[in-house]
Design an enzyme around this catalytic site. Structure first.
Site, PDB file in Angstrom:
ATOM      1  CB  THR A 160      -0.966   0.185   1.368  1.00  0.00           C
ATOM      2  OG1 THR A 160      -0.411  -0.216   2.069  1.00  0.00           O
ATOM      3  CG2 THR A 160      -2.304  -0.963   0.957  1.00  0.00           C
ATOM      4  CE  LYS A 186       0.731  -3.988   3.267  1.00  0.00           C
ATOM      5  NZ  LYS A 186      -0.540  -2.200   3.683  1.00  0.00           N
ATOM      6  CB  THR A 197       3.177  -7.665   9.522  1.00  0.00           C
ATOM      7  OG1 THR A 197       3.184  -6.500   8.821  1.00  0.00           O
ATOM      8  CG2 THR A 197       3.254  -8.630   8.921  1.00  0.00           C
ATOM      9  CD  GLU A 284       2.000   4.913   6.159  1.00  0.00           C
ATOM     10  OE1 GLU A 284       1.728   5.052   5.761  1.00  0.00           O
ATOM     11  OE2 GLU A 284       1.448   5.986   7.193  1.00  0.00           O
ATOM     12  CG  ASN A 408      -0.432   8.502   7.844  1.00  0.00           C
ATOM     13  OD1 ASN A 408      -1.057   7.270   7.373  1.00  0.00           O
ATOM     14  ND2 ASN A 408       0.739   8.100   8.352  1.00  0.00           N
ATOM     15  CB  SER A 413      -4.672  12.300  -1.374  1.00  0.00           C
ATOM     16  OG  SER A 413      -5.552  13.274  -1.286  1.00  0.00           O
TER      17      SER A 413
END
Length: 413
Positions: A160, A186, A197, A284, A408, A413
């Site tokens: 993702t 992932k 996870t 991230e 985040n 979007s």
């Protein structure tokens, strides 16, 4: 940019006999990206799995648990898995369950199996209807692509917000017979697993008694994915699956405490830890990979409490991002970790080789330049000695940067 992490070349990912991946672009959320994968298992394979502790678990998690329970002790067993990215099918109520079941039915029809022999997995945006019609339409192409040496594409297809596909392989010998282990995972955000996870799949051709598979999955998760955190959020979709295709020609492993059982578990745990740590390295917005080692506790549980208190502190994580040795934040986190009888006068704190605090206070030889030298590194070890006993435990985390907020804020979007 991920912290000291690159994708494993496809040629270095070993095929697992009896296990095939098929990948396609189904347009589940965005066009022109791999977003649908099928994992096909030859007859005789055994499966174990663990799932999220989040009570608001996604529809596919509920169905996986149901199908695994129905197949326990049955001769047919799990024969396929269906994984989509872009849509989590979580927070979708009865409609989400219906759509996940419909996807299982569609794949079962293609393979001439029972829907209960299919395990579904989803990851992506929460509270949006699963486009099960696109999944069904994409199945023929995914099945046509199915092959044993497709692990690299599978790792890419389940991503993702990940920036690097996560996959690792190894080979060992059991009873004089070569055995292969390959796994993918992932995850980059919404990571504080309470079992595994967001998504992880590991397979081996080793022969393992079916009754051991659930135990094996739990132990692997406990030693790897249950020791990582990016942001302290437990996903609705966490799933970790372990497959034994039982095609290697050695005597079956009937106990994880046997010599072969220990060797197999150790080799699989090494892969699981690489996969788990890769998630943190690709967290991230992460710029630092941080190992938090807590020693001298009465129990492993209290060591983990302290480690996670440090790992989840926004003040600690932002200090690491800024390379600012504001290390009183770490001591504060140790203090509020929940150990009621903690004696602060026995606590030592290290940053890598630098002794920062001794017996609860600033070490006389500590200078901030030494702390800053360590804080500027891309990989850092925080070591806390509690002075209470012999127990220890380790957690892996990352810093908290501006980019985490940006990623985040723009996620849908």
């Amino acid at each position: 940019m991920p912290v000291n992490l690159v994708a494993t070349p496809a040629a270095d990912l070993y095929p697992v006999p009896g296990v095939r991946w098929g990948i396609t672009e189904a347009g589940i959320r965005k066009a022109n990206r791999k977003d649908l994968a099928v994992l096909l298992l030859d007859e005789g394979a055994s499966v174990g799995a663990v799932f999220t502790q989040n009570r608001f678990c996604a529809a596919p998690v509920q169905i996986c648990r149901e199908h695994l329970a129905k197949n326990a002790g049955q001769s047919l067993g799990i024969r396929a898995m269906l994984i989509n990215t872009g849509n989590a099918n979580a927070g979708t109520g009865e409609d989400g369950l219906s759509r996940a079941k419909s996807s299982c039915i569609a794949l079962a029809r293609e393979l001439n199996l029972s829907p209960e022999q299919i395990l579904p997995f989803s990851t992506g945006v929460i509270m949006e209807p699963l486009p099960h019609d696109r999944i069904a339409a994409g199945l023929p192409a995914a099945l046509a692509d199915a092959k044993e040496n497709n692990w690299a594409n599978a790792a890419e297809a389940i991503m993702t917000t990940d920036t690097v596909a996560k996959a690792f392989s190894s080979r060992i010998t059991l009873g004089g017979v070569p055995v292969t282990i390959t796994g993918i995972s992932k995850g980059a955000g919404m990571i504080r697993p309470n079992m595994a996870t967001m998504l992880g799949f590991m397979a081996t051709d080793a022969c393992v008694a079916p009754a051991l598979m659930s135990q094996l999955a739990r132990e692997l998760a406990e030693g790897s994915f249950n020791r990582v955190t990016v942001d302290g959020d437990t996903s609705t979709n966490d799933s970790f699956v372990v497959v034994a295709s039982n095609q290697a020609k050695h005597a079956p492993v009937t106990s994880l405490d046997s010599a072969d059982g220990k060797a197999l578990r150790a080799a699989m745990l090494e892969i699981a830890r690489k996969l788990a740590q890769a998630i943190v390295r690709d967290g991230e917005g992460a710029t630092k990979f941080i190992t938090i080692q807590v020693e001298g506790g009465k129990t492993g549980v209290e060591c983990r409490k302290v480690a996670y208190a440090i790992a989840h502190s926004p003040l600690v994580k932002t200090a690491f991002f800024a390379s600012d040795p504001n290390l009183g934040r770490i001591l504060a986190a140790v203090g509020y970790a929940g150990i009621d009888d903690l004696d602060q006068t026995k606590i030592d704190l290290y940053l890598d080789d630098v002794l920062v605090a001794k017996n609860g206070g600033r070490h006389v030889d500590y200078v901030e330049a030494d702390g800053q030298r360590v804080m500027k590194q891309s990989e850092i070890t925080v070591r806390v000695v509690l002075g209470r006993g012999e127990a220890s435990d380790t957690v892996w985390t990352c810093d908290l940067s501006y980019d985490y907020v940006k990623i985040n804020a723009d996620y849908r979007s």
